[in-house]
Each structure stands twice: as C-alpha cells, then as structure tokens.
Design a protein around this motif. Sequence first.
Motif, PDB file in Angstrom:
ATOM      1  N   ALA A  12       0.835  -1.206   0.000  1.00 26.51           N
ATOM      2  CA  ALA A  12       0.000   0.000   0.000  1.00 26.51           C
ATOM      3  C   ALA A  12       0.864   1.248   0.000  1.00 26.51           C
ATOM      4  O   ALA A  12       0.590   2.210  -0.739  1.00 26.51           O
ATOM      5  CB  ALA A  12      -0.929  -0.003   1.212  1.00 26.51           C
ATOM      6  N   GLU A  13       1.912   1.252   0.807  1.00 28.31           N
ATOM      7  CA  GLU A  13       2.785   2.422   0.881  1.00 28.31           C
ATOM      8  C   GLU A  13       3.555   2.633  -0.419  1.00 28.31           C
ATOM      9  O   GLU A  13       3.794   3.774  -0.826  1.00 28.31           O
ATOM     10  CB  GLU A  13       3.741   2.320   2.067  1.00 28.31           C
ATOM     11  CG  GLU A  13       3.061   2.429   3.417  1.00 28.31           C
ATOM     12  CD  GLU A  13       2.299   3.728   3.635  1.00 28.31           C
ATOM     13  OE1 GLU A  13       2.744   4.785   3.139  1.00 28.31           O
ATOM     14  OE2 GLU A  13       1.260   3.692   4.312  1.00 28.31           O
ATOM     15  N   LEU A  14       3.927   1.562  -1.104  1.00 28.99           N
ATOM     16  CA  LEU A  14       4.573   1.702  -2.414  1.00 28.99           C
ATOM     17  C   LEU A  14       3.600   2.269  -3.442  1.00 28.99           C
ATOM     18  O   LEU A  14       3.982   3.063  -4.297  1.00 28.99           O
ATOM     19  CB  LEU A  14       5.138   0.358  -2.885  1.00 28.99           C
ATOM     20  CG  LEU A  14       6.389  -0.126  -2.164  1.00 28.99           C
ATOM     21  CD1 LEU A  14       6.753  -1.543  -2.598  1.00 28.99           C
ATOM     22  CD2 LEU A  14       7.555   0.830  -2.391  1.00 28.99           C
ATOM     23  N   GLY A  15       2.342   1.869  -3.347  1.00 30.88           N
ATOM     24  CA  GLY A  15       1.319   2.430  -4.232  1.00 30.88           C
ATOM     25  C   GLY A  15       1.127   3.921  -3.992  1.00 30.88           C
ATOM     26  O   GLY A  15       1.049   4.711  -4.940  1.00 30.88           O
ATOM     27  N   ILE A  16       1.062   4.311  -2.734  1.00 33.73           N
ATOM     28  CA  ILE A  16       0.917   5.728  -2.385  1.00 33.73           C
ATOM     29  C   ILE A  16       2.141   6.511  -2.858  1.00 33.73           C
ATOM     30  O   ILE A  16       2.013   7.594  -3.438  1.00 33.73           O
ATOM     31  CB  ILE A  16       0.707   5.887  -0.858  1.00 33.73           C
ATOM     32  CG1 ILE A  16      -0.634   5.290  -0.446  1.00 33.73           C
ATOM     33  CG2 ILE A  16       0.800   7.353  -0.448  1.00 33.73           C
ATOM     34  CD1 ILE A  16      -0.792   5.098   1.054  1.00 33.73           C
ATOM     35  N   LEU A  17       3.320   5.952  -2.648  1.00 29.42           N
ATOM     36  CA  LEU A  17       4.551   6.612  -3.081  1.00 29.42           C
ATOM     37  C   LEU A  17       4.575   6.791  -4.602  1.00 29.42           C
ATOM     38  O   LEU A  17       4.889   7.879  -5.096  1.00 29.42           O
ATOM     39  CB  LEU A  17       5.778   5.804  -2.636  1.00 29.42           C
ATOM     40  CG  LEU A  17       7.137   6.298  -3.133  1.00 29.42           C
ATOM     41  CD1 LEU A  17       7.462   7.677  -2.564  1.00 29.42           C
ATOM     42  CD2 LEU A  17       8.226   5.286  -2.782  1.00 29.42           C
ATOM     43  N   ALA A  79       6.125  15.444  -3.451  1.00 25.29           N
ATOM     44  CA  ALA A  79       6.957  14.285  -3.801  1.00 25.29           C
ATOM     45  C   ALA A  79       7.849  13.873  -2.635  1.00 25.29           C
ATOM     46  O   ALA A  79       8.023  12.681  -2.368  1.00 25.29           O
ATOM     47  CB  ALA A  79       7.805  14.599  -5.035  1.00 25.29           C
ATOM     48  N   LEU A  80       8.391  14.857  -1.941  1.00 23.60           N
ATOM     49  CA  LEU A  80       9.242  14.576  -0.789  1.00 23.60           C
ATOM     50  C   LEU A  80       8.437  14.168   0.438  1.00 23.60           C
ATOM     51  O   LEU A  80       8.973  13.562   1.367  1.00 23.60           O
ATOM     52  CB  LEU A  80      10.092  15.803  -0.452  1.00 23.60           C
ATOM     53  CG  LEU A  80      11.129  16.214  -1.506  1.00 23.60           C
ATOM     54  CD1 LEU A  80      11.761  17.546  -1.120  1.00 23.60           C
ATOM     55  CD2 LEU A  80      12.169  15.127  -1.690  1.00 23.60           C
ATOM     56  N   GLY A  81       7.166  14.508   0.452  1.00 22.16           N
ATOM     57  CA  GLY A  81       6.339  14.219   1.612  1.00 22.16           C
ATOM     58  C   GLY A  81       6.515  15.227   2.720  1.00 22.16           C
ATOM     59  O   GLY A  81       6.287  14.944   3.886  1.00 22.16           O
ATOM     60  N   LYS A 143       3.586   6.923   4.586  1.00 20.83           N
ATOM     61  CA  LYS A 143       4.707   6.664   5.505  1.00 20.83           C
ATOM     62  C   LYS A 143       6.065   6.682   4.804  1.00 20.83           C
ATOM     63  O   LYS A 143       7.080   6.912   5.437  1.00 20.83           O
ATOM     64  CB  LYS A 143       4.492   5.336   6.223  1.00 20.83           C
ATOM     65  CG  LYS A 143       3.305   5.388   7.173  1.00 20.83           C
ATOM     66  CD  LYS A 143       3.101   4.074   7.893  1.00 20.83           C
ATOM     67  CE  LYS A 143       1.902   4.185   8.815  1.00 20.83           C
ATOM     68  NZ  LYS A 143       1.624   2.924   9.492  1.00 20.83           N
ATOM     69  N   LEU A 144       6.100   6.411   3.501  1.00 25.40           N
ATOM     70  CA  LEU A 144       7.353   6.451   2.753  1.00 25.40           C
ATOM     71  C   LEU A 144       7.578   7.877   2.244  1.00 25.40           C
ATOM     72  O   LEU A 144       7.488   8.182   1.066  1.00 25.40           O
ATOM     73  CB  LEU A 144       7.334   5.468   1.581  1.00 25.40           C
ATOM     74  CG  LEU A 144       7.293   3.987   1.951  1.00 25.40           C
ATOM     75  CD1 LEU A 144       7.200   3.126   0.701  1.00 25.40           C
ATOM     76  CD2 LEU A 144       8.517   3.610   2.766  1.00 25.40           C
ATOM     77  N   SER A 145       7.841   8.758   3.184  1.00 22.14           N
ATOM     78  CA  SER A 145       8.032  10.172   2.885  1.00 22.14           C
ATOM     79  C   SER A 145       8.968  10.762   3.931  1.00 22.14           C
ATOM     80  O   SER A 145       9.189  10.148   4.978  1.00 22.14           O
ATOM     81  CB  SER A 145       6.688  10.916   2.906  1.00 22.14           C
ATOM     82  OG  SER A 145       6.120  10.880   4.199  1.00 22.14           O
ATOM     83  N   LEU A 146       9.504  11.926   3.633  1.00 19.77           N
ATOM     84  CA  LEU A 146      10.376  12.570   4.618  1.00 19.77           C
ATOM     85  C   LEU A 146       9.611  12.912   5.888  1.00 19.77           C
ATOM     86  O   LEU A 146      10.188  12.974   6.969  1.00 19.77           O
ATOM     87  CB  LEU A 146      11.048  13.811   4.032  1.00 19.77           C
ATOM     88  CG  LEU A 146      12.070  13.551   2.935  1.00 19.77           C
ATOM     89  CD1 LEU A 146      12.690  14.854   2.467  1.00 19.77           C
ATOM     90  CD2 LEU A 146      13.146  12.590   3.393  1.00 19.77           C
TER      91      LEU A 146
END
Length: 152
Positions: A12-17, A79-81, A143-146
């Motif tokens: 899910a987090e890879l999809g969001i990213l 993009a960086l979150g 969650k996969l963000s700065l």
Amino acid sequence: QQGASEPFNLPAELGILSLRLGTSVMMFHNGLDKLKDPEGFSTFVVEKYLDFLPFDTIAPLLWTYGAITAELACPVLLALGVLGRPSAAALLTTMGFAIYFHLNQTGLEGFPLGVVEAHQYAFETSSLYAGIFFYFLLAGPGKLSLGGGKKE
C-alpha cells in the motif's frame, strides 16, 4: 483511523509513493508549461475565463505567477512528503480553477457518456489531478516520505 500501532503495509505504501511521485512529476511539467508563456496564459485563460478573480487588487499576471509557483513548488514538496497536505490543498485549488476554465470553455461535452473528438473531455485531466490531490489532502503523503506519515 490509522494508529501508530498499525502494521506497516509495504504494498500500500509503495502504491501511495508511486502515485505521489508520478503525479508530482506531471504537475511540475504543468507549471513549466505555464512558465514558458505566463503573459499568454494570463491573457487567454485568467483574464478571459477567470474574470471573477479580484483583478483590482491582484493583476491577472500575478494570479498566473501564483499558479506557476504552486505548480512548481508544491509538487516538489508533495513528492518529498514535506508539507504534503498544504501542498495538496494548493494544487487542488489550482485544479479547481482549471476545471472551471475547461467547463466554461467546452462545457460538459456530453459527460458522462459522450465520446469526444479529442478522446477525452477537456476537463478530464484536471479532474483526475483534483481527485488525487484531494486524496493527499485527506490522507497525507504516506509513511514512505520525509514526513514519515506524521500528522501535518
């Protein structure tokens, strides 16, 4: 509501990213396109179709540079979150104006069942962007963000 104790869902987090990065790259290009001819955009879009904006206090060209700034800076932040929700809000606003412009220029074009010569409704792309930015406004950058999925 997602809690801190909820397990990390990598797919899910890879999809969001990937949604965040792909959308941000394309929106950045949208800003570059406006930057190439801000006077033309100001004259043929802002002045002609967005005449409800308070031009007496903010000139049409300044509105254009505001949109350019949002479409160049906010995709980088998203993009960086970093400041993902405020960036999504700014981009959702620019897409709201884009949808308004396209609907005033071409109308609904037979939506939802009309098949148009261009193979897509004029308002289709900005509507898709708006839906994506609305998602990030509500859910944050993931969650996969700065920002690491922290509340903003």
